[in-house]
Design a protein around this motif. Sequence first.
Motif, mmCIF file in Angstrom:
data_model
loop_
_atom_site.group_PDB
_atom_site.id
_atom_site.type_symbol
_atom_site.label_atom_id
_atom_site.label_comp_id
_atom_site.label_asym_id
_atom_site.label_seq_id
_atom_site.Cartn_x
_atom_site.Cartn_y
_atom_site.Cartn_z
ATOM 1 N N ASN A 31 0.883 -1.131 -0.080
ATOM 2 C CA ASN A 31 -0.018 0.059 0.211
ATOM 3 C C ASN A 31 0.768 1.104 0.075
ATOM 4 O O ASN A 31 0.585 2.219 -0.659
ATOM 5 N N ARG A 32 2.017 1.234 0.666
ATOM 6 C CA ARG A 32 2.957 2.516 0.718
ATOM 7 C C ARG A 32 3.375 2.600 -0.606
ATOM 8 O O ARG A 32 3.552 3.760 -1.191
ATOM 9 N N VAL A 33 3.667 1.648 -1.292
ATOM 10 C CA VAL A 33 4.257 1.545 -2.786
ATOM 11 C C VAL A 33 3.221 2.160 -3.727
ATOM 12 O O VAL A 33 3.401 2.996 -4.517
ATOM 13 N N LYS A 34 2.037 1.944 -3.497
ATOM 14 C CA LYS A 34 0.940 2.448 -4.377
ATOM 15 C C LYS A 34 0.519 3.418 -3.995
ATOM 16 O O LYS A 34 0.452 4.348 -5.241
ATOM 17 N N ARG A 35 0.557 4.130 -3.025
ATOM 18 C CA ARG A 35 0.166 5.649 -2.492
ATOM 19 C C ARG A 35 1.488 6.331 -3.192
ATOM 20 O O ARG A 35 1.358 7.432 -3.798
ATOM 21 N N ARG A 36 2.727 5.991 -2.904
ATOM 22 C CA ARG A 36 3.916 6.945 -3.343
ATOM 23 C C ARG A 36 3.625 6.857 -5.091
ATOM 24 O O ARG A 36 3.945 8.017 -5.641
ATOM 25 N N LEU A 37 3.510 5.745 -5.804
ATOM 26 C CA LEU A 37 3.402 5.773 -7.399
ATOM 27 C C LEU A 37 2.068 6.662 -7.574
ATOM 28 O O LEU A 37 1.940 7.315 -8.512
ATOM 29 N N ARG A 38 0.918 6.557 -6.854
ATOM 30 C CA ARG A 38 -0.305 7.368 -7.286
ATOM 31 C C ARG A 38 0.087 8.789 -7.051
ATOM 32 O O ARG A 38 -0.238 9.597 -8.123
ATOM 33 N N ASN A 39 1.021 9.207 -6.139
ATOM 34 C CA ASN A 39 1.350 10.597 -6.010
ATOM 35 C C ASN A 39 2.065 11.135 -6.833
ATOM 36 O O ASN A 39 1.986 12.316 -7.555
ATOM 37 N N ILE A 40 3.008 10.323 -7.503
ATOM 38 C CA ILE A 40 3.907 10.526 -8.679
ATOM 39 C C ILE A 40 3.227 10.850 -9.748
ATOM 40 O O ILE A 40 3.374 11.850 -10.561
ATOM 41 N N VAL A 41 2.306 9.805 -10.085
ATOM 42 C CA VAL A 41 1.831 10.109 -11.316
ATOM 43 C C VAL A 41 0.616 11.219 -11.358
ATOM 44 O O VAL A 41 0.475 11.789 -12.469
ATOM 45 N N TYR A 42 -0.038 11.460 -10.174
ATOM 46 C CA TYR A 42 -0.899 12.512 -10.023
ATOM 47 C C TYR A 42 -0.237 13.807 -10.460
ATOM 48 O O TYR A 42 -0.993 14.419 -11.196
ATOM 49 N N ALA A 43 0.927 13.914 -10.310
ATOM 50 C CA ALA A 43 1.656 15.415 -10.361
ATOM 51 C C ALA A 43 2.113 15.328 -11.955
ATOM 52 O O ALA A 43 2.070 16.502 -12.362
ATOM 53 N N ARG A 44 1.672 14.350 -12.610
ATOM 54 C CA ARG A 44 2.194 14.369 -14.048
ATOM 55 C C ARG A 44 1.078 14.055 -14.997
ATOM 56 O O ARG A 44 1.101 14.000 -16.259
ATOM 57 N N LEU A 45 -0.203 14.077 -14.433
ATOM 58 C CA LEU A 45 -1.514 13.574 -15.219
ATOM 59 C C LEU A 45 -1.744 14.646 -16.304
ATOM 60 O O LEU A 45 -2.377 14.508 -17.339
ATOM 61 N N ALA A 46 -1.428 15.887 -16.190
ATOM 62 C CA ALA A 46 -1.573 17.012 -16.953
ATOM 63 C C ALA A 46 -0.707 16.774 -18.163
ATOM 64 O O ALA A 46 -1.074 17.116 -19.480
ATOM 65 N N GLU A 47 0.339 16.057 -18.243
ATOM 66 C CA GLU A 47 1.145 15.682 -19.448
ATOM 67 C C GLU A 47 0.746 14.725 -20.141
ATOM 68 O O GLU A 47 1.431 14.455 -21.502
ATOM 69 N N ALA A 61 11.969 -4.567 -5.942
ATOM 70 C CA ALA A 61 13.030 -3.369 -5.588
ATOM 71 C C ALA A 61 12.169 -2.086 -5.044
ATOM 72 O O ALA A 61 12.783 -1.303 -4.310
ATOM 73 N N ALA A 62 11.171 -1.827 -5.581
ATOM 74 C CA ALA A 62 10.268 -0.483 -5.088
ATOM 75 C C ALA A 62 10.042 -0.667 -3.707
ATOM 76 O O ALA A 62 9.849 0.581 -3.163
ATOM 77 N N ALA A 63 10.084 -1.504 -2.882
ATOM 78 C CA ALA A 63 9.412 -1.821 -1.700
ATOM 79 C C ALA A 63 10.841 -0.931 -0.685
ATOM 80 O O ALA A 63 10.513 -0.134 0.359
ATOM 81 N N GLY A 64 11.963 -1.100 -1.170
ATOM 82 C CA GLY A 64 13.051 -0.371 -0.406
ATOM 83 C C GLY A 64 13.557 1.026 -1.049
ATOM 84 O O GLY A 64 14.504 1.697 -0.555
ATOM 85 N N ALA A 65 13.069 1.368 -2.248
ATOM 86 C CA ALA A 65 13.247 2.585 -2.952
ATOM 87 C C ALA A 65 12.714 3.861 -2.259
ATOM 88 O O ALA A 65 11.751 3.963 -1.681
ATOM 89 N N GLU A 66 13.637 4.774 -2.087
ATOM 90 C CA GLU A 66 13.230 6.156 -1.679
ATOM 91 C C GLU A 66 12.264 6.831 -2.559
ATOM 92 O O GLU A 66 12.173 6.241 -3.941
ATOM 93 N N PHE A 67 11.607 7.731 -2.232
ATOM 94 C CA PHE A 67 10.385 8.563 -3.115
ATOM 95 C C PHE A 67 11.093 9.254 -4.223
ATOM 96 O O PHE A 67 10.675 8.699 -5.524
#
Length: 83
Positions: A31-47, A61-67
């Motif tokens: 769930n933490r990984v999904k929340r981070r990915l959603r946040n990243i993509v949300y900022a790019r939706l306009a593109e 590897a996404a589990a241990g990756a920094e934002f």
Amino acid sequence: MIHYLLSTDESHAARVGFVVSKAVGNAVVRNRVKRRLRNIVYARLAELDDGEMIVIRALPAAAGAEFGQLEASVDRLLQKARP
């Protein structure tokens, strides 16, 4: 990993889905990984253009990756996948 499809039907906005399997970690980690990915993509939706469909599949590897690392990976993969 990103799967990309440009639909000929441009009547809908860009769609983005996420796949985070149990290989990534337990429910809290997934769930933490999904929340981070959603946040990243949300900022790019306009593109994103209408009709684009994107599926982002998180690898273990996404589990241990920094934002910032996730953000850089998503940016790189989006540039690579989009025409």
